[in-house]
Design a protein around this motif. Structure first.
Motif, PDB file in Angstrom:
ATOM      1  N   THR A  80       0.641  -1.203  -0.098  1.00  0.00           N
ATOM      2  CA  THR A  80      -0.101  -0.032  -0.006  1.00  0.00           C
ATOM      3  C   THR A  80       0.874   1.294   0.024  1.00  0.00           C
ATOM      4  O   THR A  80       0.348   2.456  -0.467  1.00  0.00           O
ATOM      5  N   LYS A  81       2.106   1.184   0.512  1.00  0.00           N
ATOM      6  CA  LYS A  81       2.731   2.334   0.813  1.00  0.00           C
ATOM      7  C   LYS A  81       4.159   2.291   0.466  1.00  0.00           C
ATOM      8  O   LYS A  81       5.269   3.151   0.832  1.00  0.00           O
ATOM      9  N   GLY A  82       4.549   1.071  -0.377  1.00  0.00           N
ATOM     10  CA  GLY A  82       5.958   0.730  -0.795  1.00  0.00           C
ATOM     11  C   GLY A  82       6.608   1.907  -1.454  1.00  0.00           C
ATOM     12  O   GLY A  82       7.795   1.974  -1.212  1.00  0.00           O
ATOM     13  N   VAL A  83       6.038   2.711  -2.428  1.00  0.00           N
ATOM     14  CA  VAL A  83       6.693   3.531  -3.166  1.00  0.00           C
ATOM     15  C   VAL A  83       7.419   4.832  -2.082  1.00  0.00           C
ATOM     16  O   VAL A  83       8.303   5.053  -2.219  1.00  0.00           O
ATOM     17  N   GLN A  84       6.524   5.096  -1.257  1.00  0.00           N
ATOM     18  CA  GLN A  84       6.962   6.372  -0.353  1.00  0.00           C
ATOM     19  C   GLN A  84       8.029   5.561   0.568  1.00  0.00           C
ATOM     20  O   GLN A  84       8.997   6.321   1.047  1.00  0.00           O
ATOM     21  N   ALA A  85       7.491   4.321   1.156  1.00  0.00           N
ATOM     22  CA  ALA A  85       8.450   3.813   2.233  1.00  0.00           C
ATOM     23  C   ALA A  85       9.814   3.285   1.728  1.00  0.00           C
ATOM     24  O   ALA A  85      10.690   3.460   2.639  1.00  0.00           O
ATOM     25  N   MET A  86       9.991   3.312   0.577  1.00  0.00           N
ATOM     26  CA  MET A  86      11.401   2.883  -0.127  1.00  0.00           C
ATOM     27  C   MET A  86      12.169   4.081  -0.910  1.00  0.00           C
ATOM     28  O   MET A  86      12.856   3.954  -1.797  1.00  0.00           O
ATOM     29  N   GLN A  87      11.629   5.289  -0.563  1.00  0.00           N
ATOM     30  CA  GLN A  87      12.176   6.446  -1.266  1.00  0.00           C
ATOM     31  C   GLN A  87      12.926   7.352  -0.338  1.00  0.00           C
ATOM     32  O   GLN A  87      12.955   6.968   0.926  1.00  0.00           O
ATOM     33  N   TYR A  88      13.817   8.228  -0.612  1.00  0.00           N
ATOM     34  CA  TYR A  88      14.553   9.065   0.077  1.00  0.00           C
ATOM     35  C   TYR A  88      13.513   9.730   1.078  1.00  0.00           C
ATOM     36  O   TYR A  88      12.331   9.948   0.775  1.00  0.00           O
TER      37      TYR A  88
ATOM     38  N   SER B  62      13.023  12.972   4.579  1.00  0.00           N
ATOM     39  CA  SER B  62      13.617  14.260   5.377  1.00  0.00           C
ATOM     40  C   SER B  62      14.773  13.828   6.204  1.00  0.00           C
ATOM     41  O   SER B  62      14.941  12.823   6.665  1.00  0.00           O
ATOM     42  N   GLY B  63      15.853  14.861   5.923  1.00  0.00           N
ATOM     43  CA  GLY B  63      16.924  14.627   6.789  1.00  0.00           C
ATOM     44  C   GLY B  63      16.615  14.537   8.510  1.00  0.00           C
ATOM     45  O   GLY B  63      17.366  14.151   9.197  1.00  0.00           O
ATOM     46  N   GLN B  64      15.373  15.309   8.958  1.00  0.00           N
ATOM     47  CA  GLN B  64      15.177  15.477  10.242  1.00  0.00           C
ATOM     48  C   GLN B  64      14.137  14.353  10.600  1.00  0.00           C
ATOM     49  O   GLN B  64      14.180  13.815  11.599  1.00  0.00           O
ATOM     50  N   GLY B  65      13.814  13.400   9.696  1.00  0.00           N
ATOM     51  CA  GLY B  65      12.971  12.263   9.826  1.00  0.00           C
ATOM     52  C   GLY B  65      11.398  12.584   9.594  1.00  0.00           C
ATOM     53  O   GLY B  65      10.993  13.809   9.473  1.00  0.00           O
ATOM     54  N   GLU B  66      10.743  11.530   9.157  1.00  0.00           N
ATOM     55  CA  GLU B  66       9.359  11.800   8.799  1.00  0.00           C
ATOM     56  C   GLU B  66       8.347  12.249   9.839  1.00  0.00           C
ATOM     57  O   GLU B  66       8.629  11.781  10.857  1.00  0.00           O
ATOM     58  N   LEU B  67       7.645  13.361   9.541  1.00  0.00           N
ATOM     59  CA  LEU B  67       6.642  13.870  10.383  1.00  0.00           C
ATOM     60  C   LEU B  67       6.017  12.866  11.292  1.00  0.00           C
ATOM     61  O   LEU B  67       5.698  13.001  12.444  1.00  0.00           O
TER      62      LEU B  67
ATOM     63  N   VAL C  47      14.179   5.419   5.922  1.00  0.00           N
ATOM     64  CA  VAL C  47      12.723   5.945   5.698  1.00  0.00           C
ATOM     65  C   VAL C  47      11.815   4.448   5.966  1.00  0.00           C
ATOM     66  O   VAL C  47      10.625   4.535   6.685  1.00  0.00           O
ATOM     67  N   PHE C  48      12.342   3.417   5.226  1.00  0.00           N
ATOM     68  CA  PHE C  48      11.321   2.202   5.483  1.00  0.00           C
ATOM     69  C   PHE C  48      11.290   1.867   6.759  1.00  0.00           C
ATOM     70  O   PHE C  48      10.155   1.372   7.565  1.00  0.00           O
TER      71      PHE C  48
END
Length: 437
Positions: A72-80, A82-87, A287-288
């Motif tokens: 369901t979220k693989g494209v986002q989860a396996m991408q670069y 944020s340097g700070q980390g995801e919100l 990210v993953f």
């Protein structure tokens, strides 16, 4: 040179020795990692490493949940990222920290590759070569490795059975500044200190913070074990009492270390510099792993899982304390932790834990010698024992083997008239004298 003289060519094991940065001279092999080859042998009971036991995790359900995550979220989860980390991950971390009374804004959280990288980033932005870092005596070996890599001077501050001594902290800061030293921060593990297992009570935390505020010393609170208390509820974090405290957290002990997700909660100005340092180091934290842990926190009873871990570690701690009471020779003392992973043992006078190690390995038990946890040569009568990974039965057997090794060493000293008086280092005895009758 005469044509008759033989030509000379020096050889070195490392042909690049003259090209390394000066700071690499301060880098040393971790004493814990150095034991892996021995400790991982199946016939050896390893009381050395601090590897969490994750067998009680619902692995099959986690696998199915992560499979759904990828679909369901693989494209986002396996991408670069944020340097700070995801919100979304920083928001989840704020919820987790609330368990220890911390009120925080997700914008002040920086996600890191485990809390070890958090420690590296904090050291990187504050330390110039020769600066002083204050640390408990003893302190986490991985932290001291990081501090040494940045060419910091580590100055230990005395502890008692309630942790860091406020008066000793004050005296250390005053003396160091009088000597012209730049004291950059205090590094402390208030919950189930690694390696001693000692916890600072609430009032002691307030006293330490009061001294730090009075003297203008930054406090770095490292708290990987805080939620793993065995009896009672977690003690409020130091950060909950002072928003200027830099707080380091991790999911390695309360979930699983393989995801390598930790974090720093810092004052806003410090957070800005940490983010820049993070981007320079890794561009963005994994990210993953952030998606996977957020998925776990959303869809599983993570508080119930922590309760399961607490019960499991209690059985292991009890097996170790029972084993020590049953098997340690007279003159041996140890701490009695209320959580975390470690017990700190003080050997009878005249014994050296480093010298004892080969005899212990011959008895098929491993531990970490105490000198690994000091920067000043102390700890030779101490050892760190870890109860987090072996089964209770293996832990109890390990203490039997260790007790035999210590007894045999004492017998050798008595037979050959070796000095069993005051040791060359008067090491801190942080454990009460046990009843071994």
């Amino acid at each position: 040179m005469s044509s008759l003289e033989p030509s000379r060519r020096d050889t070195r094991l490392d042909p690049y020795i003259d090209q390394y940065a000066d700071r690499t001279g301060s880098m040393t092999v971790s004493a814990v990692r150095a034991l892996f080859a021995v400790a991982n042998r199946p016939e050896v009971v390893s009381l050395a490493g601090g590897m969490p036991n994750i067998a009680d995790l619902p692995l099959a359900d986690l696998g199915a949940s992560f499979d759904q995550l990828i679909q369901t979220k693989g494209v986002q989860a396996m991408q670069y990222g944020s340097g700070q980390g995801e919100l979304f991950m920083r928001e989840k971390i704020v919820e987790v920290m609330a368990e220890e009374a911390i009120t925080a804004n997700p914008d002040d959280v920086v996600i890191t590759c485990g809390s070890q990288q958090a420690l590296d980033l904090v050291t990187r932005i504050f330390i110039d070569p020769g600066d002083v870092i204050l640390a408990e005596a003893p302190s986490y070996v991985g932290a001291m490795g990081t501090f040494n890599a940045y060419q910091a001077q580590i100055h230990h501050v005395e502890m008692d059975e309630d942790g860091l001594l406020p008066d000793a902290l004050r005296q250390a800061v005053v003396a160091l500044r009088a000597a012209g030293k730049a004291v950059k921060f205090l590094y402390t593990i208030p919950n189930f200190n690694n390696p001693t297992g000692i916890t600072q009570p609430l009032e002691r935390r307030r006293e330490v913070l009061a001294v730090a505020r009075e003297l203008g010393v930054l406090v770095v609170e490292d708290n990987p074990y805080g939620l793993l208390t065995i009896e009672g509820e977690p003690i409020d974090a130091m950060r909950s009492m002072d928003p200027e405290v830099i707080y380091l957290g991790s999911f390695s002990k309360t979930f699983a270390p393989g995801f390598r997700v930790g974090w720093v909660l810092a004052p806003h100005a410090v957070r800005e510099r940490l983010t820049i340092a993070q981007e320079a180091a890794v561009l963005s934290p994994p990210v993953f792993s952030q998606f996977a842990i957020a998925n776990y926190l959303d869809n599983f009873d993570w508080r119930g899982q922590i309760a399961t871990f607490r019960s499991m570690y209690q059985a292991r701690r009890d097996a170790m304390l029972d084993g020590l009471s049953a098997h340690m020779p007279t003159g041996t003392t140890w701490t009695s932790p209320n959580g975390g992973f470690f017990v700190w043992v003080t050997l009878p006078e005249g014994l050296d834990s480093q010298a004892l190690l080969p005899r212990a390995v011959n008895e098929r038990v491993a531990y970490v010698p105490g000198t690994a946890f000091y920067a000043d040569g102390f700890g030779s009568r101490n050892m760190r024992l870890s109860y987090c990974f072996p089964t209770p039965e293996r832990i109890y057997e390990g203490t039997r083997r260790l007790g035999k090794a210590i007894a045999d060493e004492l017998e050798m000293h008595a037979t050959f008239g070796l000095d069993t008086g005051e040791h060359r280092h008067t090491d801190r005895n942080l454990g009460p004298a046990p009843d071994v009758s």
